[in-house]
Structure formats: C-alpha cells, structure tokens
Design an enzyme around this catalytic site. Structure first.
Site, PDB file in Angstrom:
ATOM      1  N   ARG A   1      -7.874   0.346   9.321  1.00  0.00           N
ATOM      2  CA  ARG A   1      -8.343   1.707   9.556  1.00  0.00           C
ATOM      3  C   ARG A   1      -8.100   2.678   8.398  1.00  0.00           C
ATOM      4  O   ARG A   1      -8.590   3.800   8.430  1.00  0.00           O
ATOM      5  CB  ARG A   1      -7.691   2.318  10.825  1.00  0.00           C
ATOM      6  CG  ARG A   1      -7.987   1.545  12.091  1.00  0.00           C
ATOM      7  CD  ARG A   1      -7.202   2.095  13.275  1.00  0.00           C
ATOM      8  NE  ARG A   1      -7.838   3.266  13.861  1.00  0.00           N
ATOM      9  CZ  ARG A   1      -7.212   4.421  14.056  1.00  0.00           C
ATOM     10  NH1 ARG A   1      -5.963   4.588  13.677  1.00  0.00           N
ATOM     11  NH2 ARG A   1      -7.847   5.428  14.624  1.00  0.00           N
ATOM     12  N   ASP A   2      -7.357   2.288   7.366  1.00  0.00           N
ATOM     13  CA  ASP A   2      -7.136   3.197   6.246  1.00  0.00           C
ATOM     14  C   ASP A   2      -7.029   2.412   4.942  1.00  0.00           C
ATOM     15  O   ASP A   2      -6.148   2.659   4.120  1.00  0.00           O
ATOM     16  CB  ASP A   2      -5.873   4.031   6.478  1.00  0.00           C
ATOM     17  CG  ASP A   2      -5.807   5.256   5.563  1.00  0.00           C
ATOM     18  OD1 ASP A   2      -6.873   5.687   5.071  1.00  0.00           O
ATOM     19  OD2 ASP A   2      -4.703   5.774   5.346  1.00  0.00           O
ATOM     20  N   LEU A   3      -7.949   1.468   4.769  1.00  0.00           N
ATOM     21  CA  LEU A   3      -7.953   0.656   3.558  1.00  0.00           C
ATOM     22  C   LEU A   3      -8.445   1.510   2.388  1.00  0.00           C
ATOM     23  O   LEU A   3      -9.530   2.072   2.421  1.00  0.00           O
ATOM     24  CB  LEU A   3      -8.876  -0.555   3.755  1.00  0.00           C
ATOM     25  CG  LEU A   3      -8.804  -1.651   2.701  1.00  0.00           C
ATOM     26  CD1 LEU A   3      -7.450  -2.338   2.750  1.00  0.00           C
ATOM     27  CD2 LEU A   3      -9.934  -2.654   2.895  1.00  0.00           C
TER      28      LEU A   3
END
Length: 391
Positions: A226-228
């Site tokens: 979700r926050d690559l």
C-alpha cells in the site's frame, strides 16, 4: 512570582497528561498483539540496552537512528509520542552527529529536548488536568498505535532476503521503537536524488527484480504493501534491494479478489488511478502500479509528478487519465556494455502503469520477464559488490 509558578504547574500538568497519553498509546499497541508475544526474545526491555551511533532520518511521526544491540548493528525506528512533544522547548536538541563514545538512550536523544507541541501549549494554559490534550489526540493515538502494531506484527513473521529483517522492539510508553537490520547504503530515494546515481545495465535489472521478488513474497502472504515507493526500498552493501516500512500494509481477507481495506493510504504520487478516485481499495494491482512508478523513477532519475500539489496529481491521474510518460530506450543515456535499460523492462513499466488494473502484470510474471532479460543479455550480478557493479 505567581505567574511563573502557575506556568510551571501548567507545563508540569501538560507533561503529565502527555505521559499518560503515551502510556495509553502503548496500551493500544499491546492490545493489537497476541498474549503469546509477551515472553518473546525480540522484546527490548529498555532502550538503555541500545547504543545509539547517530541519526539517520526524521519525519513527522518518527525518527530513525543507527545503533548497536546485542552485538549487531541495527536501525532504530522510534515513534514520536505525546511524551516527546511535551518536553521543555529550551533544552538541547538531540545530536545528529556520531557521538565520541557510547551514550544512553536518554542522553543521545535528549528526551528533555522535545519542543512543546502546539496542542500542549494550549493545554498547559487552559487546563490543569491534561484532558484537552488527550481529547484532541484520541484519533491520532489510535492511528499511531494501529500502524506501529501492524508493522510489528507483520515484520515478526516475514522471512525473505528481499524484506528488511526484524530484530526487536521496545514497547515502553516513552520509547516505542522498532529495531531492524541496518542497511548501510540508505534508500533507493537517497541513491537517485541525494547521491544522484542511476542504476544502469545489469544493476538496473537486478534491482528491479529485487523489488518484484519482495512484492511477490508479500502477495504470497496475502499482504498488500500500500505504500511502495523509493524511500521504502533500502539498499544493502551490494546494492541489493529490500522492501521496508509496513505501517500501512494490510493483510487481505479471504481470496486475492477480496477487498483489502475500506480506507486508502500511501503516497499520492505512487497511487494507482482507481485508488485516487476512491473506486477501489489498495490491492495487488495497485502495488503493481506503484512498482511501475518506482521503475520510471529508477530509469529517468526524476521524482514522479515533481512540482505538483497532491490535489493536482489526484486530478490528473485519477480524473483526467494522465500518466507518467514511459521513455524510449534510445532516449536514455547510454552506458558501457549495452543500453542502460532494456526495451523489455520499459514494456514491463508501461504495463504496470496501465490505468486498467486488470491489465497490470502480477509480480510472478514480472520476475519471469526480468529473468528472461538477464538470461538473454547475461545480466548476472555477483553476490559481492565491486566498483564496476556500482550504479
């Protein structure tokens, strides 16, 4: 006389309220963990066990330090809590440079060095009970607790060479810390934008494969990152990449097609269009889109959507259908030994950046295609780093 005494009393009460809030935060985190964790060897009883060697980075919610614990070099991710915000403003700031000798946690970080948070200032002047402070931080405390507990719970069970290794954690109210292996070359963001070095040739393909392997492992565990992004990808001594920062990650319920979460989070410049529009929660496909943005960043050396406000990115990508321009191989700067970026890697990038989530490749397919590039062009990276292998 009396005014100064009242000010000291108000500050003391505010600090007391903040410490109470910090204890509440620690209790929130404990509630997210299983009772089986209580006797685990990863627990750091006190941060006095850790020798702090210097500050690495600082953000709104936390700080990262390099340290030593039980003979190993570690990265210490410390969550800022209300207790840290409440300390006197005139005390010395924590030192950023490497100390001349071992220092205790309190001395090195200067727990009495935290500036008074704005909400604490108002609490000190308007309330002697600290209730105003606590009431204003309920949602923030719950959010911090959930993110910290989620990252701790995930890291404890993840075992992959492409995932940053969990070492330990301290759950003391005033010292909420995660300890992981220390990776000396910093983040991919540091490499690209601070040191201004672009990976080329075989190094580029290997680093792209490392990220894909880490994401494939997470998805096999039913975890969506979700926050690559570049700042969450860390480099070891040989420039091999490891995926880090799981504070926003979610374990997907049921099958891979099930909804991941009712809320979305992450960094706008890396978010998939369907997530920006609110049509979908973060999924494996949205992680693939973020991966495409990372590839674009590695190849071009540019920060994605630099100069635009968040709402402008949301408008362009989410509503107007715009996307990052995938470069052609001949447009990129060449390097000795062949083209800097194989055309097939650019094709993978373009597919990951597709606005249609259903057309984005799974990471298993990405790995196969990158392995084909390596096999066809001999892009094999040795296990040890040499001067010629460096970006």
């Amino acid at each position: 006389g009396g005014g100064r005494g009242e000010g000291r009393a108000g500050s003391s009460n505010a600090l007391s309220g903040a410490l109470s809030s910090a204890r509440d935060l620690a209790e929130h985190i404990e509630a997210h963990l299983s009772h089986a964790d209580e006797a685990e060897s990863w627990r750091v009883a006190s941060m006095d066990e850790v020798t702090i060697l210097g500050m690495v980075d600082e953000g709104h919610y936390g700080e990262v330090f390099r340290g030593r614990w039980r003979g190993a070099e570690v990265a210490v991710k410390r969550i800022k809590t209300p207790a840290h915000w409440a300390a006197p403003a005139d005390a010395a700031r924590p030192r950023r440079s490497k100390p001349s000798g071992p220092a205790t946690w309190e001395v090195e970080l200067g727990l009495a060095a935290r500036p008074t948070h704005p909400s604490l200032s108002s609490a000190a002047s308007s309330s002697s009970s600290g209730e105003g402070l606590r009431a204003g931080e309920q949602a923030e405390r719950a959010k911090l607790a959930e993110a910290f507990a989620r990252e701790l719970s995930l890291l404890k069970r993840l075992r992959s060479n492409r995932i940053v290794l969990f070492m330990g954690a301290c759950l003391e109210p005033s010292d909420l810390c995660l300890l992981t292996e220390y990776l000396p070359r910093g983040s991919l963001h540091d490499l690209l934008h601070r040191r201004r070095k672009l990976p080329r040739g075989r190094r580029l393909v290997q680093m792209a494969r490392d990220v894909a392997e880490g994401c494939a492992y997470l998805h096999a565990q039913r975890i969506v990152h979700r926050d690559l992004k570049a700042s969450n990808l860390l480099l070891d001594e040989s420039y091999r990449v490891k995926v880090a920062d799981f504070g926003l990650s979610r374990i997907r319920p049921g099958t891979l097609e099930a909804a991941a979460t009712a809320s979305w989070g992450g960094t706008v410049a890396y978010m998939a269009p369907e997530v920006l529009r609110g049509e979908s929660a973060c999924t494996e496909a949205s992680d693939a889109y973020s991966y495409g943005v990372v590839l674009w960043e590695m190849v071009t050396g540019h920060i994605p959507w630099r100069g635009l406000e968040h709402w402008q990115v949301m408008q362009r990508v989410g509503n107007s259908g715009e996307g990052l321009q995938v470069p052609r191989a001949e447009e990129l700067e060449g390097s000795a030994g062949g083209p800097p970026c194989p055309a097939e890697l650019l094709a993978v990038m373009a597919e990951c950046l597709d606005h249609d989530a259903a057309r984005r490749p799974r990471f298993e397919e990405v790995i196969e295609r990158l392995d084909t590039i390596r096999a066809e062009q001999g892009l094999l990276v040795p296990t040890s780093s040499s001067e010629s292998d460096r970006p």
